[in-house]
Design a protein around this motif. Structure first.
Motif, PDB file in Angstrom:
ATOM      1  N   HIS A 133      31.299   1.347  26.348  1.00 58.12           N
ATOM      2  CA  HIS A 133      29.863   1.181  26.568  1.00 58.12           C
ATOM      3  C   HIS A 133      29.641   0.516  27.915  1.00 58.12           C
ATOM      4  O   HIS A 133      30.607   0.167  28.610  1.00 58.12           O
ATOM      5  CB  HIS A 133      29.208   0.411  25.420  1.00 58.12           C
ATOM      6  CG  HIS A 133      29.639  -1.028  25.286  1.00 58.12           C
ATOM      7  ND1 HIS A 133      30.946  -1.410  25.055  1.00 58.12           N
ATOM      8  CD2 HIS A 133      28.928  -2.183  25.353  1.00 58.12           C
ATOM      9  CE1 HIS A 133      31.008  -2.723  24.965  1.00 58.12           C
ATOM     10  NE2 HIS A 133      29.810  -3.225  25.154  1.00 58.12           N
ATOM     11  N   ASP A 137      30.472  -6.881  30.785  1.00 56.07           N
ATOM     12  CA  ASP A 137      31.899  -7.236  30.695  1.00 56.07           C
ATOM     13  C   ASP A 137      32.782  -5.994  30.551  1.00 56.07           C
ATOM     14  O   ASP A 137      34.012  -6.104  30.581  1.00 56.07           O
ATOM     15  CB  ASP A 137      32.157  -8.223  29.542  1.00 56.07           C
ATOM     16  CG  ASP A 137      31.536  -7.815  28.226  1.00 56.07           C
ATOM     17  OD1 ASP A 137      30.443  -7.222  28.231  1.00 56.07           O
ATOM     18  OD2 ASP A 137      32.149  -8.082  27.166  1.00 56.07           O
ATOM     19  N   HIS A 138      32.165  -4.816  30.444  1.00 60.53           N
ATOM     20  CA  HIS A 138      32.925  -3.569  30.284  1.00 60.53           C
ATOM     21  C   HIS A 138      32.814  -2.637  31.482  1.00 60.53           C
ATOM     22  O   HIS A 138      33.711  -1.823  31.702  1.00 60.53           O
ATOM     23  CB  HIS A 138      32.469  -2.843  29.010  1.00 60.53           C
ATOM     24  CG  HIS A 138      32.686  -3.668  27.785  1.00 60.53           C
ATOM     25  ND1 HIS A 138      33.714  -3.423  26.901  1.00 60.53           N
ATOM     26  CD2 HIS A 138      32.043  -4.777  27.334  1.00 60.53           C
ATOM     27  CE1 HIS A 138      33.684  -4.344  25.941  1.00 60.53           C
ATOM     28  NE2 HIS A 138      32.679  -5.174  26.178  1.00 60.53           N
ATOM     29  N   PHE A 285      38.274  -5.402  21.927  1.00 61.68           N
ATOM     30  CA  PHE A 285      38.058  -5.997  23.253  1.00 61.68           C
ATOM     31  C   PHE A 285      37.909  -7.521  23.167  1.00 61.68           C
ATOM     32  O   PHE A 285      38.388  -8.247  24.027  1.00 61.68           O
ATOM     33  CB  PHE A 285      36.803  -5.370  23.870  1.00 61.68           C
ATOM     34  CG  PHE A 285      36.660  -5.588  25.343  1.00 61.68           C
ATOM     35  CD1 PHE A 285      37.192  -4.678  26.243  1.00 61.68           C
ATOM     36  CD2 PHE A 285      35.980  -6.691  25.851  1.00 61.68           C
ATOM     37  CE1 PHE A 285      37.055  -4.863  27.618  1.00 61.68           C
ATOM     38  CE2 PHE A 285      35.834  -6.884  27.223  1.00 61.68           C
ATOM     39  CZ  PHE A 285      36.377  -5.976  28.105  1.00 61.68           C
TER      40      PHE A 285
HETATM   41 ZN   LIG Z   1      31.944  -6.964  25.311  1.00 60.71          ZN
END
Ligand SMILES: [Zn+2]
Length: 309
Positions: A133, A137-138, A285
């Motif tokens: 997504h 943070d990704h 994650f």
């Molecule tokens: Zn995250």
């Protein structure tokens, strides 16, 4: 217009600074798992987040929550989940799931390049970047310090539904004030990588043995990924299972980090049912100690059994 800065300062930098002052360090390389005869999944630390606990857990029934957290030896004073990127290597493909936070999100995150260094892998050698997504943070780590793509030789793979949501110019105004910076930050990076992007849909095989599995709710198009090699199966769960306690024991409780909490709760339950029933390993994650583990069904709930190194 830069709407990333106020968000970063207001909500996160303070927590990052506190953590830095405490001397917290992230480990560069965490865990390794053999899958099939000749492939492996390694998790690489991008550091950790530092979030106000009430932002994540505020909507949950507080007495039950406190009792649950106490049982897990967790507290509600600090919430500093790890960020672990999964790296799949089969000798031909070097596939990174998500891109980390990059330098601009939080002082405690954005450590991916150090972790790649620690296993002597250059960003140039990544052949595919596959996104769960588009939260900061990704995806914010997909660009380097000069705002160029960090993985110049990789194809970038996005779920069509997720891409369309963040690409839509109306999203920044409809997503809510506290997430507007997410929309601006995602779109800016997506515009840079647009030419490198290939789209996939739920159920589609992205590469031989790597298939997308819808797990909507955390974001509108959030995807998990099922990796099969020989008789081994691992599910990359992304943020569909965002912590090792509440998400497993009370998947029905609404998390403040989920954009659509009802849909996310349904996705969590469905994913937990599948991985426990099929006895799949998972890698999450934000799950601890590198993020690998298995899921056990315990009556009406589930339990995460981590596999630390
Ligand atoms: Zn995250």
């Amino acid at each position: 217009m830069n709407r990333e800065q106020p968000f970063t300062r207001r909500a996160f930098l303070y927590h990052g600074a506190c953590l830095a002052a405490l001397g917290a360090q992230s480990k560069p390389l965490l865990a390794n798992l053999q899958i099939g005869a000749a492939a492996q999944i390694t998790t690489l630390s991008d550091g950790n987040l530092s979030l106000p606990p009430e932002m994540v857990f505020g909507a949950m029934p507080q007495r039950e929550l406190e009792e649950l957290m106490t049982r897990y030896g967790a507290d509600l004073i600090r919430y500093e989940p790890e960020c672990n990127l999964a790296l799949y290597r089969d000798g031909e493909n070097t596939v990174l799931f998500d891109a980390g936070a990059g330098p601009d999100f939080m002082a405690t995150s954005g450590k991916l390049v150090d972790s790649l260094d620690a296993i002597e892998l250059s960003p140039d050698e990544i052949t595919h970047v596959v996104f769960t997504h588009a939260h900061p943070d990704h995806i914010w780590g997909v660009l380097d310090d000069f705002d160029d793509p960090l993985f110049p030789n990789a194809s970038h793979h996005f779920g069509r539904k997720e891409w369309d949501f963040w690409w839509n110019p109306a999203t920044v105004d409809s997503i809510g004030a506290d997430r507007a910076a997410f929309a601006v930050g995602a779109k800016r990076r997506m515009q840079v990588i647009e030419d490198k992007v290939e789209f996939f849909d739920d159920g589609q095989e992205i590469l031989p043995g790597i298939a997308a599995r819808a797990s909507y709710g955390h974001t509108p198009g959030h995807m998990a990924f099922e990796i099969r090699n020989g008789s081994d199966v691992v599910m990359v769960v992304g943020d569909a299972l965002g912590n090792p306690h509440v998400a497993f024991e009370r998947p029905d409780w609404h998390s403040g980090t989920d954009q659509d909490p009802d849909t996310a709760a349904i996705a969590r339950k469905s994913l937990l049912d599948q991985v426990s029933h099929e006895q799949m390993k998972i890698v999450g994650f934000h799950l601890p100690d590198g993020g690998f583990g298995q899921v056990e069904k315990t009556g009406s709930a589930y339990r995460f059994i981590g596999e630390p190194l």
